[in-house]
Write an enzyme that holds these catalytic residues in place. Structure first.
Site, mmCIF file in Angstrom:
data_model
loop_
_atom_site.group_PDB
_atom_site.id
_atom_site.type_symbol
_atom_site.label_atom_id
_atom_site.label_comp_id
_atom_site.label_asym_id
_atom_site.label_seq_id
_atom_site.Cartn_x
_atom_site.Cartn_y
_atom_site.Cartn_z
ATOM 1 N N LYS A 241 50.352 59.817 47.072
ATOM 2 C CA LYS A 241 49.733 60.125 48.362
ATOM 3 C C LYS A 241 49.199 58.837 48.999
ATOM 4 O O LYS A 241 48.744 57.942 48.271
ATOM 5 C CB LYS A 241 48.590 61.125 48.101
ATOM 6 C CG LYS A 241 47.868 61.627 49.332
ATOM 7 C CD LYS A 241 46.834 62.690 48.943
ATOM 8 C CE LYS A 241 46.038 63.217 50.102
ATOM 9 N NZ LYS A 241 45.083 64.281 49.706
ATOM 10 N N SER B 53 45.432 68.624 52.133
ATOM 11 C CA SER B 53 45.906 67.444 52.803
ATOM 12 C C SER B 53 47.088 66.737 52.133
ATOM 13 O O SER B 53 47.745 65.942 52.781
ATOM 14 C CB SER B 53 44.746 66.455 52.919
ATOM 15 O OG SER B 53 44.316 66.038 51.635
ATOM 16 N N SER C 165 43.055 70.232 48.298
ATOM 17 C CA SER C 165 44.192 69.482 48.843
ATOM 18 C C SER C 165 45.379 69.257 47.929
ATOM 19 O O SER C 165 46.418 68.784 48.380
ATOM 20 C CB SER C 165 43.714 68.128 49.346
ATOM 21 O OG SER C 165 43.205 68.275 50.639
HETATM 22 N N1 GLN Z 1 41.092 71.428 53.479
HETATM 23 C C1 GLN Z 1 39.974 70.798 52.884
HETATM 24 C C2 GLN Z 1 39.323 69.843 53.838
HETATM 25 O O1 GLN Z 1 39.807 69.728 54.906
HETATM 26 C C3 GLN Z 1 40.348 70.131 51.607
HETATM 27 C C4 GLN Z 1 40.727 68.722 51.763
HETATM 28 C C5 GLN Z 1 40.895 68.034 50.462
HETATM 29 O O2 GLN Z 1 40.846 68.636 49.403
HETATM 30 N N2 GLN Z 1 41.046 66.712 50.546
HETATM 31 O O3 GLN Z 1 38.358 69.202 53.551
#
Ligand code: GLN
Length: 475
Positions: A76, A151, A175
């Site tokens: 990532k 994400s 994410s």
């Molecule tokens: N959807 C969650 C957020 O927007 C999780 C993001 C993540 O785990 N990095 O914070």
């Protein structure tokens, strides 16, 4: 070339001379080129990957190859790899090159993994659809009008579309698990402190963990085992020994499910029916299943967003236009350097979170929001642990819906935040959790089931998930 589901399949074919690391890399590079419209990768490390493949092929001949020889991995774009760009999919880090390698990645490289490129994600890992990337959305390979989740959306699609064998994501509130669920993959967030965060671009430091997205439980466990363990660079990494896992198919477990998760409004009826089938299947397999009440569900998302935005507002203050990253061409003095560089460099969602976080930490509101949320977090931690003293695992759907349409929730942050309803509990409580693929909707969209375990009991978690996956093979 056939589609491989695990490193062990690849190693068998390498041993029989059917493939080599070099031919595998060529295959994945071709697949990446054919699928560039999915926008899963921001950069391909083609020359590096080819050179590394040659080296690993030689080591395999010599008998000196590491445990990951034959694995082609994507990372990532918020994980540092020395000499390579890393941008967290943000304009503010455009052109920035990592000056050191994340410990997690270093440990994988030491075992001869081949890194093929860096994957698109939501900017600074903030999002649940990958639509917040400064480099465009990623498409779900099962249905290109839909999101892959976020994400770590690029990492999930890279594995889904067979552009690499496995990928690294990061998980702060879901994410890794949510995109894995939307793409039919295994996605794992380790216990907080299990994998070093050194070299991971920080979002919510008391939540963030690096973890794998893969096709098989074995690859997930292997990548995890190699990455995990104490790192002197990260004071929050645990000293606990990392024990390796061996599959025992016969074990029976005591499993709880929080009844509010499926009684709550907002869960799609098809996913609810599927979850009930999963529970029936587990009972039929001899596991003990019990419904429990956990009346904190509605507090979890607000608590998560107060705390992570607070941490983000502090973590992201380092992107000031002074030392590295984007500096506005209109910068004239220290104030305009900060203000203009940050205004130009950050996207809308990141700005929203920095402002929210700054607000909840401000002198007048600190107690009302930040302190309160810390207390709520403690209750969630204590109550989750109490349940996990009673049960081996807590099980739930990973997400309330299957992959939604691109654009469907993009203009409504609250709807987007509610996509995290089942995934934030584990990082709030620091617990390990996996999403495994257990079905498809009638439209052919992947459905994931989440299993949460007690701190540092990843071995047991892998064992159970492998059992469940065996009964859902060939999805
Ligand atoms: N959807 C969650 C957020 O927007 C999780 C993001 C993540 O785990 N990095 O914070």
């Amino acid at each position: 070339m056939k589609r491989y589901r695990s490193l062990s399949q690849i190693r068998l074919d390498i041993d029989e001379g059917k493939v080599s690391c070099s031919s595998l890399v060529d295959y994945y590079l071709e697949r990446i080129a054919q699928n560039s419209h999915l926008n899963a990768f921001l950069e391909i490390f083609d020359e590096d990957a080819k050179a590394q493949a040659k080296l690993v092929d030689q080591k395999l001949k010599d008998g000196s190859a590491g445990r990951l020889a034959g694995m082609v991995l994507a990372i990532k774009d918020n994980i540092s790899y020395r000499g390579h760009h890393v941008s967290a999919s943000s304009k503010i880090l455009e052109g920035f090159e990592a000056v050191y390698t994340a410990t997690a990645v270093e440990r994988l490289i030491a075992e001869d993994v081949i890194i093929i490129g860096r994957c698109n994600c939501d900017e600074f890992a903030m999002g649940a659809s990958n639509e917040n990337s400064a480099y465009g959305a990623v498409k779900n390979a099962d249905d290109e009008s839909r999101v892959p989740g976020g994400s770590s959306g690029g990492s999930a699609v890279a594995v889904q579309a067979d552009l690499c064998l496995a990928a690294l994501g990061s998980d702060t509130g879901g994410s890794i698990r949510q995109p894995a669920a939307f793409t039919g993959n295994v996605g794992f967030k380790p216990t907080y402190g299990r994998v070093s965060r050194w070299g991971l671009l920080a979002y919510g430091s008391s939540f963030d963990q690096i973890g794998p997205i893969s096709r098989s439980m074995e690859d997930c466990a292997l990548i995890y085992e190699i990455m995990a363990g104490k790192d002197p660079h990260d004071a929050t990494s645990s000293l606990k020994e990392v024990d390796s896992w061996e599959y025992s198919p016969e074990k029976k477990y005591k499993i709880g499910y929080i009844k509010e998760t499926i009684e709550r409004e907002g869960i799609d009826s098809e996913l609810k029916a599927h979850f009930n089938e999963v529970l029936d299947g587990l009972k039929a397999d001899g596991h003990e299943i019990e419904a429990v009440s956990f009346p904190y569900l509605d507090y979890m998302v607000p608590c998560y967003y107060v705390l992570t935005t607070a941490e983000a507002s502090s973590n992201l203050s380092r992107y000031s236009g002074m030392l590295y990253g984007h500096r506005s061409s209109e910068a004239q003095d220290i104030d305009t350097t900060f203000i203009k560089s940050r205004s130009e460099g950050f996207g809308e969602e990141v700005k929203r979170r920095i402002m929210t976080g700054t607000f909840v930490l401000s002198a007048d509101y600190y107690d009302a929001y930040y302190t309160k949320a810390q207390k709520v977090r403690r209750v969630i931690q204590n109550e989750s642990k109490a349940l996990l003293d009673k049960f081996d695992f807590l099980i739930s759907p990973t997400t309330p819906t299957a992959a939604f349409k691109l654009g469907e929730k993009a203009s409504d942050p609250i709807q987007m935040y509610l996509a995290d309803i089942y995934t934030v509990q584990a990082p709030l409580a620091g617990l390990p959790a996996i999403s495994i693929p257990t079905g498809r909707t009638k439209d052919g969209l992947a459905i994931g089931t989440q299993v949460m375990g007690n701190s540092f009991e990843e071995k047991k978690l892998f064992n159970f998930c492998k059992q469940v996956l065996e009964s859902y093979e060939n999805l």
